[in-house]
Scaffold this motif. Structure first.
Motif, mmCIF file in Angstrom:
data_model
loop_
_atom_site.group_PDB
_atom_site.id
_atom_site.type_symbol
_atom_site.label_atom_id
_atom_site.label_comp_id
_atom_site.label_asym_id
_atom_site.label_seq_id
_atom_site.Cartn_x
_atom_site.Cartn_y
_atom_site.Cartn_z
ATOM 1 N N GLU A 123 -18.993 27.234 8.420
ATOM 2 C CA GLU A 123 -19.386 26.373 7.302
ATOM 3 C C GLU A 123 -19.504 27.250 6.062
ATOM 4 O O GLU A 123 -20.036 28.368 6.135
ATOM 5 C CB GLU A 123 -20.736 25.695 7.559
ATOM 6 C CG GLU A 123 -20.716 24.615 8.623
ATOM 7 C CD GLU A 123 -20.164 23.292 8.102
ATOM 8 O OE1 GLU A 123 -19.875 23.197 6.886
ATOM 9 O OE2 GLU A 123 -20.025 22.369 8.919
ATOM 10 N N ILE B 194 -20.927 27.293 2.102
ATOM 11 C CA ILE B 194 -21.810 26.624 1.149
ATOM 12 C C ILE B 194 -21.743 27.382 -0.171
ATOM 13 O O ILE B 194 -21.934 28.604 -0.206
ATOM 14 C CB ILE B 194 -23.267 26.593 1.657
ATOM 15 C CG1 ILE B 194 -23.335 25.923 3.039
ATOM 16 C CG2 ILE B 194 -24.178 25.884 0.655
ATOM 17 C CD1 ILE B 194 -24.689 26.071 3.701
ATOM 18 N N ALA C 71 -23.373 28.521 -3.447
ATOM 19 C CA ALA C 71 -24.704 28.675 -4.032
ATOM 20 C C ALA C 71 -24.553 28.898 -5.535
ATOM 21 O O ALA C 71 -23.841 29.809 -5.960
ATOM 22 C CB ALA C 71 -25.423 29.859 -3.394
ATOM 23 N N THR D 21 -31.993 24.380 -1.995
ATOM 24 C CA THR D 21 -32.660 23.298 -2.735
ATOM 25 C C THR D 21 -34.003 23.775 -3.296
ATOM 26 O O THR D 21 -34.340 23.527 -4.450
ATOM 27 C CB THR D 21 -32.867 22.074 -1.818
ATOM 28 O OG1 THR D 21 -31.578 21.585 -1.389
ATOM 29 C CG2 THR D 21 -33.593 20.963 -2.564
ATOM 30 N N ARG E 270 -29.160 25.140 3.354
ATOM 31 C CA ARG E 270 -29.132 24.109 2.303
ATOM 32 C C ARG E 270 -30.552 23.815 1.798
ATOM 33 O O ARG E 270 -30.769 23.673 0.590
ATOM 34 C CB ARG E 270 -28.477 22.832 2.833
ATOM 35 C CG ARG E 270 -26.990 22.981 3.138
ATOM 36 C CD ARG E 270 -26.347 21.634 3.424
ATOM 37 N NE ARG E 270 -24.975 21.766 3.878
ATOM 38 C CZ ARG E 270 -23.925 21.977 3.093
ATOM 39 N NH1 ARG E 270 -24.118 22.082 1.782
ATOM 40 N NH2 ARG E 270 -22.706 22.077 3.591
ATOM 41 N N ASP E 271 -31.512 23.747 2.714
ATOM 42 C CA ASP E 271 -32.905 23.523 2.304
ATOM 43 C C ASP E 271 -33.412 24.684 1.454
ATOM 44 O O ASP E 271 -34.127 24.494 0.463
ATOM 45 C CB ASP E 271 -33.797 23.347 3.540
ATOM 46 C CG ASP E 271 -33.554 22.026 4.259
ATOM 47 O OD1 ASP E 271 -32.936 21.126 3.655
ATOM 48 O OD2 ASP E 271 -33.977 21.913 5.431
ATOM 49 N N THR F 17 -27.133 25.882 9.095
ATOM 50 C CA THR F 17 -26.573 25.373 7.839
ATOM 51 C C THR F 17 -27.596 24.521 7.103
ATOM 52 O O THR F 17 -27.758 24.621 5.876
ATOM 53 C CB THR F 17 -25.297 24.558 8.117
ATOM 54 O OG1 THR F 17 -24.319 25.411 8.742
ATOM 55 C CG2 THR F 17 -24.719 24.005 6.826
ATOM 56 N N ALA F 18 -28.311 23.687 7.852
ATOM 57 C CA ALA F 18 -29.344 22.854 7.240
ATOM 58 C C ALA F 18 -30.442 23.721 6.632
ATOM 59 O O ALA F 18 -30.949 23.425 5.534
ATOM 60 C CB ALA F 18 -29.926 21.905 8.286
#
Length: 252
Positions: free
Chosen positions: A181, A183, A185, A245, A241-242, A237-238
């Motif tokens: 995955e 992501i 940033a 955020t 992402r958290d 991955t979660a």
């Protein structure tokens, strides 16, 4: 690593040995490493090591003997042409302790492209194959590569190497495919390094890398997560992402 171990663990490993003075001198820019890495990753073979050596017999043999004991497969590129410095086939034969000779199968393939009167001594060198090796098809120019033990010998010319890789791929043992995955940033690598390290420590079975880049909006970072376990990749991955955020909220 033997094939049985690879089957038991679900992991198949490979090394690539790039052979040629022209690579080390910079006269030729290697185009094969990235292609082979992506190709093997896609079919479930982990390219774990790459070495580049000169057209030197001792260096080639030493590298081959080290790598073939360590990995499921060793791929080589370069050094199987018609010139005097194309010594890969001879070095592989010496590494395995077997004789090398003109292979009638290889001569027959060369004659599919070359007229008999044009099959001179130099071109016949491309038919010299270590005893006991299987031939690797070359639909581009017909001069074959070969496969002996766990060593797969291919040409250095990218189009020919790619065709040879296509011919051997269906015969390879493959493991569980590595999932990934990516992501993006919206921050610099230094901004995310600390919290990313904490996540990496929480999920040691997930490989996490950060790769900075610069676009029209400034410095940013791509975060890449890799795992063979879909569930573990998903939770890591979660978490990333958290983290991003929360980091963005704190900065705004």
């Amino acid at each position: 690593m033997g094939e049985a171990t690879a089957v038991e663990t679900g992991v198949v490993t490979a090394a690539l040995l790039v052979i040629g003075d022209e690579i080390l001198s910079g006269r030729t820019k290697d185009k094969n490493i990235g292609y082979i890495a992506e190709y093997l990753t896609a079919i479930g073979v982990d390219l774990t090591e790459v070495r580049v050596v000169s057209d030197d017999e001792a260096a080639i043999i030493d590298a081959l003997n080290a790598l073939r004991q360590r990995y499921t497969y060793v791929f080589t590129t370069g050094g199987i042409g018609p010139t005097h410095d194309d010594i890969t086939a001879d070095c592989v034969a010496k590494a395995f302790g077997v004789p090398i000779h003109e292979d009638p199968r290889a001569i027959a393939r060369l004659l599919e492209r070359i007229k008999p009167e044009d099959l001179n001594e130099a071109r016949r060198r491309m038919a010299r194959i270590p005893e006991g090796a299987d031939l690797v098809d070359n639909p581009v120019s017909k001069a074959p590569g070969f496969w002996i033990g766990n060593v797969i010998v291919m040409a250095g010319v990218p189009t020919i190497m790619q065709a040879m890789l296509d011919s051997v791929a269906p015969k390879l043992a493959t493991g569980r495919v590595m999932l990934s995955e990516t992501i993006r940033a919206e921050c610099k690598e230094g901004d995310v390094a600390g919290p990313l390290r904490a996540i990496a420590e929480r999920y040691p079975d997930v490989m996490i890398g950060s790769y900075p880049f610069n676009d029209e909006t400034g410095f940013k970072t791509n975060l890449v997560l890799r795992s063979r376990e879909a569930s573990r990749l998903a939770v890591a991955t979660a978490a990333v992402r958290d983290m991003l955020t929360s980091l963005n909220a704190a900065r705004s």
